[in-house]
Design a protein around this motif. Structure first.
Motif, PDB file in Angstrom:
ATOM      1  N   VAL A 112      19.455   9.742  -3.249  1.00 44.89           N
ATOM      2  CA  VAL A 112      18.584  10.301  -4.283  1.00 44.89           C
ATOM      3  C   VAL A 112      18.760   9.582  -5.613  1.00 44.89           C
ATOM      4  CG1 VAL A 112      17.971  12.394  -5.549  1.00 44.89           C
ATOM      5  CG2 VAL A 112      18.676  12.549  -3.145  1.00 44.89           C
ATOM      6  N   GLU A 113      20.020   9.404  -6.021  1.00 45.26           N
ATOM      7  CA  GLU A 113      20.292   8.755  -7.305  1.00 45.26           C
ATOM      8  C   GLU A 113      20.062   7.245  -7.197  1.00 45.26           C
ATOM      9  OE1 GLU A 113      24.211   9.733  -8.604  1.00 45.26           O
ATOM     10  OE2 GLU A 113      23.931  11.872  -8.261  1.00 45.26           O
ATOM     11  N   SER A 114      19.598   6.660  -8.283  1.00 40.88           N
ATOM     12  CA  SER A 114      19.333   5.215  -8.295  1.00 40.88           C
ATOM     13  C   SER A 114      20.606   4.405  -8.496  1.00 40.88           C
ATOM     14  CB  SER A 114      18.320   4.879  -9.396  1.00 40.88           C
ATOM     15  OG  SER A 114      18.827   5.291 -10.656  1.00 40.88           O
ATOM     16  N   SER A 115      21.689   5.075  -8.826  1.00 38.29           N
ATOM     17  CA  SER A 115      22.955   4.392  -9.094  1.00 38.29           C
ATOM     18  C   SER A 115      23.476   3.687  -7.846  1.00 38.29           C
ATOM     19  CB  SER A 115      23.998   5.420  -9.571  1.00 38.29           C
ATOM     20  OG  SER A 115      25.267   4.834  -9.609  1.00 38.29           O
ATOM     21  N   GLU A 116      24.143   2.567  -8.068  1.00 38.67           N
ATOM     22  CA  GLU A 116      24.765   1.828  -6.967  1.00 38.67           C
ATOM     23  C   GLU A 116      26.168   2.361  -6.667  1.00 38.67           C
ATOM     24  OE1 GLU A 116      23.384  -0.739  -5.077  1.00 38.67           O
ATOM     25  OE2 GLU A 116      21.579  -0.005  -6.072  1.00 38.67           O
ATOM     26  N   LYS A 117      26.542   3.431  -7.324  1.00 41.70           N
ATOM     27  CA  LYS A 117      27.890   3.989  -7.196  1.00 41.70           C
ATOM     28  C   LYS A 117      28.174   4.406  -5.747  1.00 41.70           C
ATOM     29  CE  LYS A 117      30.801   7.754  -8.922  1.00 41.70           C
ATOM     30  NZ  LYS A 117      30.866   8.937  -9.807  1.00 41.70           N
ATOM     31  N   VAL A 118      29.313   3.975  -5.251  1.00 40.01           N
ATOM     32  CA  VAL A 118      29.760   4.343  -3.910  1.00 40.01           C
ATOM     33  C   VAL A 118      31.057   5.130  -4.029  1.00 40.01           C
ATOM     34  CG1 VAL A 118      30.518   3.490  -1.647  1.00 40.01           C
ATOM     35  CG2 VAL A 118      28.706   2.292  -2.893  1.00 40.01           C
ATOM     36  N   MET A 119      31.081   6.302  -3.426  1.00 41.54           N
ATOM     37  CA  MET A 119      32.300   7.112  -3.424  1.00 41.54           C
ATOM     38  C   MET A 119      33.133   6.742  -2.198  1.00 41.54           C
ATOM     39  SD  MET A 119      30.952  10.868  -4.605  1.00 41.54           S
ATOM     40  CE  MET A 119      29.548  10.883  -3.502  1.00 41.54           C
ATOM     41  N   ILE A 120      34.394   6.443  -2.417  1.00 41.34           N
ATOM     42  CA  ILE A 120      35.275   6.026  -1.328  1.00 41.34           C
ATOM     43  C   ILE A 120      36.425   7.021  -1.201  1.00 41.34           C
ATOM     44  CG2 ILE A 120      36.825   4.232  -0.482  1.00 41.34           C
ATOM     45  CD1 ILE A 120      35.068   2.190  -1.938  1.00 41.34           C
ATOM     46  N   SER A 121      36.649   7.497   0.017  1.00 42.19           N
ATOM     47  CA  SER A 121      37.734   8.435   0.275  1.00 42.19           C
ATOM     48  C   SER A 121      38.522   7.976   1.487  1.00 42.19           C
ATOM     49  CB  SER A 121      37.191   9.844   0.535  1.00 42.19           C
ATOM     50  OG  SER A 121      36.441  10.314  -0.555  1.00 42.19           O
ATOM     51  N   LYS A 122      39.755   8.446   1.559  1.00 42.33           N
ATOM     52  CA  LYS A 122      40.617   8.085   2.677  1.00 42.33           C
ATOM     53  C   LYS A 122      41.375   9.317   3.142  1.00 42.33           C
ATOM     54  CE  LYS A 122      44.245   5.524   1.736  1.00 42.33           C
ATOM     55  NZ  LYS A 122      45.099   4.351   1.457  1.00 42.33           N
ATOM     56  N   LEU A 123      41.344   9.567   4.444  1.00 45.61           N
ATOM     57  CA  LEU A 123      42.106  10.661   5.041  1.00 45.61           C
ATOM     58  C   LEU A 123      43.126  10.064   5.996  1.00 45.61           C
ATOM     59  CD1 LEU A 123      39.175  13.048   6.042  1.00 45.61           C
ATOM     60  CD2 LEU A 123      40.718  13.358   4.123  1.00 45.61           C
ATOM     61  N   ASN A 124      44.383  10.423   5.813  1.00 47.59           N
ATOM     62  CA  ASN A 124      45.435   9.966   6.722  1.00 47.59           C
ATOM     63  C   ASN A 124      45.938  11.140   7.559  1.00 47.59           C
ATOM     64  OD1 ASN A 124      45.693   7.200   6.099  1.00 47.59           O
ATOM     65  ND2 ASN A 124      46.838   7.683   4.251  1.00 47.59           N
ATOM     66  N   PHE A 125      45.884  10.978   8.871  1.00 49.09           N
ATOM     67  CA  PHE A 125      46.481  11.937   9.790  1.00 49.09           C
ATOM     68  C   PHE A 125      47.763  11.288  10.302  1.00 49.09           C
ATOM     69  CE2 PHE A 125      41.946  12.708   9.796  1.00 49.09           C
ATOM     70  CZ  PHE A 125      41.853  14.099   9.710  1.00 49.09           C
ATOM     71  N   VAL A 126      48.900  11.890   9.979  1.00 52.24           N
ATOM     72  CA  VAL A 126      50.188  11.256  10.246  1.00 52.24           C
ATOM     73  C   VAL A 126      50.935  12.006  11.345  1.00 52.24           C
ATOM     74  CG1 VAL A 126      52.361  10.482   9.223  1.00 52.24           C
ATOM     75  CG2 VAL A 126      50.286  10.570   7.822  1.00 52.24           C
ATOM     76  N   ASP A 127      51.413  11.262  12.330  1.00 51.63           N
ATOM     77  CA  ASP A 127      52.256  11.826  13.379  1.00 51.63           C
ATOM     78  C   ASP A 127      53.623  11.167  13.266  1.00 51.63           C
ATOM     79  OD1 ASP A 127      53.262  13.133  15.558  1.00 51.63           O
ATOM     80  OD2 ASP A 127      52.160  11.963  17.052  1.00 51.63           O
ATOM     81  N   LEU A 128      54.605  11.943  12.829  1.00 53.28           N
ATOM     82  CA  LEU A 128      55.942  11.405  12.615  1.00 53.28           C
ATOM     83  C   LEU A 128      56.778  11.493  13.887  1.00 53.28           C
ATOM     84  CD1 LEU A 128      56.767  13.151   9.221  1.00 53.28           C
ATOM     85  CD2 LEU A 128      56.015  10.789   9.551  1.00 53.28           C
ATOM     86  N   ALA A 129      57.596  10.472  14.104  1.00 53.85           N
ATOM     87  CA  ALA A 129      58.607  10.562  15.155  1.00 53.85           C
ATOM     88  C   ALA A 129      59.624  11.613  14.727  1.00 53.85           C
ATOM     89  CB  ALA A 129      59.293   9.216  15.345  1.00 53.85           C
ATOM     90  N   GLY A 130      60.134  12.378  15.677  1.00 55.19           N
ATOM     91  CA  GLY A 130      61.100  13.415  15.354  1.00 55.19           C
ATOM     92  C   GLY A 130      62.457  12.825  15.010  1.00 55.19           C
ATOM     93  N   SER A 131      63.209  13.513  14.147  1.00 59.21           N
ATOM     94  CA  SER A 131      64.538  13.027  13.802  1.00 59.21           C
ATOM     95  C   SER A 131      65.413  13.000  15.051  1.00 59.21           C
ATOM     96  CB  SER A 131      65.171  13.905  12.724  1.00 59.21           C
ATOM     97  OG  SER A 131      65.300  15.233  13.180  1.00 59.21           O
ATOM     98  N   GLU A 132      66.334  12.043  15.092  1.00 58.49           N
ATOM     99  CA  GLU A 132      67.141  11.800  16.290  1.00 58.49           C
ATOM    100  C   GLU A 132      68.598  12.209  16.076  1.00 58.49           C
ATOM    101  OE1 GLU A 132      66.255  10.124  19.338  1.00 58.49           O
ATOM    102  OE2 GLU A 132      64.209  10.555  18.737  1.00 58.49           O
ATOM    103  N   ARG A 133      69.081  13.125  16.892  1.00 59.87           N
ATOM    104  CA  ARG A 133      70.509  13.455  16.889  1.00 59.87           C
ATOM    105  C   ARG A 133      71.165  12.631  17.984  1.00 59.87           C
ATOM    106  NH1 ARG A 133      70.956  19.947  15.614  1.00 59.87           N
ATOM    107  NH2 ARG A 133      69.597  19.904  13.789  1.00 59.87           N
ATOM    108  N   VAL A 134      71.743  11.536  17.559  1.00 61.87           N
ATOM    109  CA  VAL A 134      72.216  10.519  18.494  1.00 61.87           C
ATOM    110  C   VAL A 134      73.226  11.073  19.496  1.00 61.87           C
ATOM    111  CG1 VAL A 134      73.413   8.309  18.683  1.00 61.87           C
ATOM    112  CG2 VAL A 134      71.740   8.662  16.854  1.00 61.87           C
ATOM    113  N   LYS A 135      74.116  11.957  19.055  1.00 64.35           N
ATOM    114  CA  LYS A 135      75.124  12.502  19.969  1.00 64.35           C
ATOM    115  C   LYS A 135      74.477  13.291  21.102  1.00 64.35           C
ATOM    116  CE  LYS A 135      78.982  12.756  16.705  1.00 64.35           C
ATOM    117  NZ  LYS A 135      79.923  13.652  15.993  1.00 64.35           N
TER     118      LYS A 135
END
Length: 195
Positions: A112-135
């Motif tokens: 609708v608007e004549s502006s060349e403005k582009v809105m940029i967004s970023k979504l990060n979905f993060v899957d972490l490795a679980g902490s390790e109890r070595v013993k």
């Protein structure tokens, strides 16, 4: 989250929207593209990242894939999952050995608007490795090395969160650069983002 995203975009007919996804893995402090044609362990450090002048983290060498529906996005998510580094130890036959970040990039421009403005967004979905109890896991050799990297990066992530929530501390001392995980997520943990 992905389903909700496309539902919301469907309610914005006045905008041209481009959605791109990427999927990276951080394994032993090395970065791999889970949507590359090459298996992660055959990739040779081609992915790098840096901050631009506005403090946004830019990952170079990571493939981005245009998607037009949640189905296409999920197909890429599942494809990337099949390339993820998984191994067995005493407590878990399918233990994830890495952190993974599935990123959705949005580019929106008004019809609708004549502006060349582009809105940029970023979504990060993060899957972490679980902490390790070595013993308890009985890890040795490669698994022990993996555990050390996992635990160290999770410790630095905790330190970053603590630093950001400590109002008595100067924000320029947040230890983002101590690990690849926290550095890549810098513009998604601090600044004007929502986490």
């Amino acid at each position: 989250g992905i389903i909700r995203l496309f539902q919301d975009l469907g309610g914005k007919p006045d905008y041209d929207v481009i959605v791109k996804v990427s999927y990276l893995e951080i394994y032993n402090e090395s970065i791999f593209d889970l949507l590359s044609q090459l298996p992660p362990l055959e990739q040779k450090g081609e992915i790098t990242f840096q901050e631009d002048s506005k403090g946004n983290v830019v990952v170079k060498g990571l493939s981005k894939h245009i998607v037009n529906s949640e189905e296409e996005a999920f197909n890429l998510l599942f494809e990337g999952e099949s390339n993820r580094t998984i191994s067995e130890h005493q407590l878990n036959k399918e233990s994830t050995r890495s952190h993974c970040i599935f990123t959705v990039n949005l580019e929106m421009k008004s019809k609708v608007e004549s502006s060349e403005k582009v809105m940029i967004s970023k979504l990060n979905f993060v899957d972490l490795a679980g902490s390790e109890r070595v013993k308890k896991t009985g890890s040795t050799g490669i698994a022990l090395k993996e555990a050390a990297y996992i635990n160290k990066s999770l410790t630095f992530l905790e330190q970053v969160v603590v630093a950001l929530t400590d109002k008595t501390r100067r924000k320029d001392y947040v230890p983002y650069r101590q690990s690849k995980l926290t550095h890549i997520l810098k513009d998604s943990i601090g600044g004007n983002c929502k986490t």
